[in-house]
Design an enzyme around this catalytic site. Sequence first.
Site, PDB file in Angstrom:
ATOM      1  CE1 TYR A  10       5.411  -7.583  29.975  1.00 41.25           C
ATOM      2  CE2 TYR A  10       4.689  -5.604  28.810  1.00 41.25           C
ATOM      3  CZ  TYR A  10       5.515  -6.229  29.728  1.00 41.25           C
ATOM      4  OH  TYR A  10       6.462  -5.476  30.390  1.00 41.25           O
ATOM      5  CG  ASN A  35       1.403 -11.267  19.372  1.00 41.35           C
ATOM      6  OD1 ASN A  35       2.496 -11.775  19.096  1.00 41.35           O
ATOM      7  ND2 ASN A  35       1.292 -10.010  19.776  1.00 41.35           N
ATOM      8  CB  SER A 124      -3.032   3.084  24.317  1.00 42.25           C
ATOM      9  OG  SER A 124      -1.779   3.636  24.010  1.00 42.25           O
ATOM     10  CE1 TYR A 149      -2.893  -0.931  20.190  1.00 43.08           C
ATOM     11  CE2 TYR A 149      -1.636   1.121  20.178  1.00 43.08           C
ATOM     12  CZ  TYR A 149      -2.214   0.073  20.875  1.00 43.08           C
ATOM     13  OH  TYR A 149      -2.115   0.038  22.237  1.00 43.08           O
ATOM     14  CE  LYS A 153      -5.841  -0.904  22.543  1.00 45.02           C
ATOM     15  NZ  LYS A 153      -6.518  -2.065  23.138  1.00 45.02           N
ATOM     16  CE1 TYR A 177      -3.899  -0.837  30.762  1.00 42.31           C
ATOM     17  CE2 TYR A 177      -3.092  -1.915  28.774  1.00 42.31           C
ATOM     18  CZ  TYR A 177      -3.955  -1.882  29.858  1.00 42.31           C
ATOM     19  OH  TYR A 177      -4.838  -2.909  30.033  1.00 42.31           O
ATOM     20  CG  PHE A 178       1.380   6.942  30.213  1.00 38.51           C
ATOM     21  CD1 PHE A 178       0.061   6.899  30.675  1.00 38.51           C
ATOM     22  CD2 PHE A 178       1.824   8.111  29.639  1.00 38.51           C
ATOM     23  CE1 PHE A 178      -0.786   8.012  30.563  1.00 38.51           C
ATOM     24  CE2 PHE A 178       0.990   9.234  29.535  1.00 38.51           C
ATOM     25  CZ  PHE A 178      -0.304   9.172  29.998  1.00 38.51           C
ATOM     26  CG  LEU A 200      13.913   1.545  24.889  1.00 39.79           C
ATOM     27  CD1 LEU A 200      14.957   1.742  23.796  1.00 39.79           C
ATOM     28  CD2 LEU A 200      13.798   2.809  25.746  1.00 39.79           C
ATOM     29  NE  ARG A 295       9.674   4.232  16.871  1.00 39.92           N
ATOM     30  CZ  ARG A 295       9.402   3.385  17.854  1.00 39.92           C
ATOM     31  NH1 ARG A 295       9.711   2.105  17.727  1.00 39.92           N
ATOM     32  NH2 ARG A 295       8.832   3.795  18.973  1.00 39.92           N
ATOM     33  CG  ASP A 298       9.285   7.514  18.059  1.00 41.77           C
ATOM     34  OD1 ASP A 298       8.327   6.805  18.425  1.00 41.77           O
ATOM     35  OD2 ASP A 298      10.459   7.117  18.028  1.00 41.77           O
TER      36      ASP A 298
HETATM   37  C1  UD1 Z   1       4.640   2.503  21.329  1.00 42.39           C
HETATM   38  C2  UD1 Z   1       3.375   2.804  20.605  1.00 42.39           C
HETATM   39  C3  UD1 Z   1       2.242   2.965  21.590  1.00 42.39           C
HETATM   40  C4  UD1 Z   1       2.140   1.740  22.473  1.00 42.39           C
HETATM   41  C5  UD1 Z   1       3.490   1.570  23.181  1.00 42.39           C
HETATM   42  C6  UD1 Z   1       3.534   0.388  24.127  1.00 42.39           C
HETATM   43  C7  UD1 Z   1       4.194   4.060  18.654  1.00 42.39           C
HETATM   44  C8  UD1 Z   1       4.144   5.350  17.913  1.00 42.39           C
HETATM   45  N1  UD1 Z   1       3.519   4.015  19.812  1.00 42.39           N
HETATM   46  O1  UD1 Z   1       4.972   3.628  22.091  1.00 42.39           O
HETATM   47  O2  UD1 Z   1       1.033   3.152  20.894  1.00 42.39           O
HETATM   48  O3  UD1 Z   1       1.110   1.945  23.406  1.00 42.39           O
HETATM   49  O4  UD1 Z   1       4.496   1.386  22.195  1.00 42.39           O
HETATM   50  O5  UD1 Z   1       3.513  -0.820  23.459  1.00 42.39           O
HETATM   51  O6  UD1 Z   1       4.795   3.108  18.210  1.00 42.39           O
HETATM   52  N2  UD1 Z   1      13.296   3.483  20.902  1.00 42.39           N
HETATM   53  C9  UD1 Z   1      14.619   3.535  20.473  1.00 42.39           C
HETATM   54  N3  UD1 Z   1      15.147   2.418  19.912  1.00 42.39           N
HETATM   55  C10 UD1 Z   1      14.445   1.259  19.740  1.00 42.39           C
HETATM   56  C11 UD1 Z   1      13.096   1.216  20.172  1.00 42.39           C
HETATM   57  C12 UD1 Z   1      12.558   2.367  20.745  1.00 42.39           C
HETATM   58  O7  UD1 Z   1      15.298   4.550  20.609  1.00 42.39           O
HETATM   59  O8  UD1 Z   1      14.994   0.299  19.191  1.00 42.39           O
HETATM   60  C13 UD1 Z   1      12.722   4.679  21.532  1.00 42.39           C
HETATM   61  C14 UD1 Z   1      11.545   5.260  20.774  1.00 42.39           C
HETATM   62  O9  UD1 Z   1      11.956   6.190  19.824  1.00 42.39           O
HETATM   63  C15 UD1 Z   1      10.749   5.891  21.928  1.00 42.39           C
HETATM   64  C16 UD1 Z   1      11.069   5.020  23.139  1.00 42.39           C
HETATM   65  O10 UD1 Z   1      12.244   4.293  22.788  1.00 42.39           O
HETATM   66  O11 UD1 Z   1      11.232   7.173  22.176  1.00 42.39           O
HETATM   67  C17 UD1 Z   1       9.973   4.054  23.463  1.00 42.39           C
HETATM   68  O12 UD1 Z   1       9.601   3.354  22.288  1.00 42.39           O
HETATM   69  P1  UD1 Z   1       8.554   2.161  22.281  1.00 42.39           P
HETATM   70  O13 UD1 Z   1       8.916   1.188  23.316  1.00 42.39           O
HETATM   71  O14 UD1 Z   1       8.434   1.695  20.877  1.00 42.39           O
HETATM   72  O15 UD1 Z   1       7.218   2.831  22.777  1.00 42.39           O
HETATM   73  P2  UD1 Z   1       6.430   4.123  22.217  1.00 42.39           P
HETATM   74  O16 UD1 Z   1       6.917   4.534  20.900  1.00 42.39           O
HETATM   75  O17 UD1 Z   1       6.409   5.148  23.285  1.00 42.39           O
END
Ligand code: UD1
Length: 342
Positions: A10, A35, A124, A149, A153, A177-178, A200, A295, A298
Amino acid sequence: MILITGGAGYIGSHTLIDLAEITTEELLSVDNFENSSAATFDRIAAICKKKVDNTEIDLTDLQKTTEVFQKNKITAIIHFAAHKAVGDSVEQPLKYYHNNIQSLVNLLQCCEEFKVNNFIFSSSCTVYGQPEVLPVDESSPILPAESPYGNTKQIGEEIIKDFCTANPSFNAIALRYFNPVGAHISGLNGELPTGVPSNLVPFITQTGIGIRAQLTVFGADYNTRDGSCVRDYIHVSDIAHAHTLALNRVQNNDNKEQFEVFNLGSGNGTTVLEAIKAFEKVSGVALNYKIGPRRGGDIEQVYSDSTKAKDELGWETKFNLDEMMSSAWKWELQLKAEREKI
Ligand code: UD1
């Protein structure tokens, strides 16, 4: 020649696009497509009219990795290739330690042997855990990793730091990265999640297109402005361009320390519900979502202070949240069109 590991991934593929448009140096990718897909190189070629070569090897194989350096005059490396699924890493820690650490060690061993002194590493914001002070800058403490994971890092950064101490000519930058999201603005290249996405934005776009029935918002009882978690979403092409700038910095010896770290975030905290609203606005699609339980694992909120990247790298973000969502949506529509063609 610049070696990009994980060039079909990506962030790797978007960085190849950014580099191909800017540099005259030759680019070589190493990706074993575990992947990712070889078709990504056609997408890159369609966007920037340049074919990037890929060598398909596993970087945990030292012999094969060494051969890449024997055959090519590599002067710099951007190292993306890694496993990155947090949940998977909890279930299969050894897979993550073996792959992410061994590949890094092998590359550094080749750097030593072939005198490659410029190295950019994908790190990360996960290294900060839940920071006490927001926004989080590079001086924030590194907290114990919450997943194997995340630990790879942290350990990766430590390994590079130690390698720098032992090799005074070696220059490295770790980019933390955020939350990278979105797709190339053309809609022709983006993230290819395998299986059910855990992140997300791919989950939002897949729900919008009908691949997933419903999105669950993981918790709306956090101590944030609307109760959902806050993250710092950052457009993947902005992240990609930071690699080009970081590479220039080490290649020109502009770095102030042998090992530097930079946060890459927009500086804006966005809640899950705000992200959904932005998606609905730019796509015109009413998203089917519900509020569900939190989740596990989180954190409540994290967003970046990226002043250092702005001041030192001259990095400016180009894309706002609406553009992150509209490009992600364009990409999802592109994938749908490709499926329908088959
Ligand atoms: C995750 C990883 C992080 C990684 C980042 C980018 C964890 C704990 N951390 O971060 O190490 O660098 O992805 O790949 O997994 N959410 C929902 N519904 C969903 C999916 C997500 O509500 O179906 C929310 C999550 O609770 C979170 C936000 O969306 O608050 C972002 O989630 P996500 O995209 O998975 O990223 P991170 O958890 O921040």
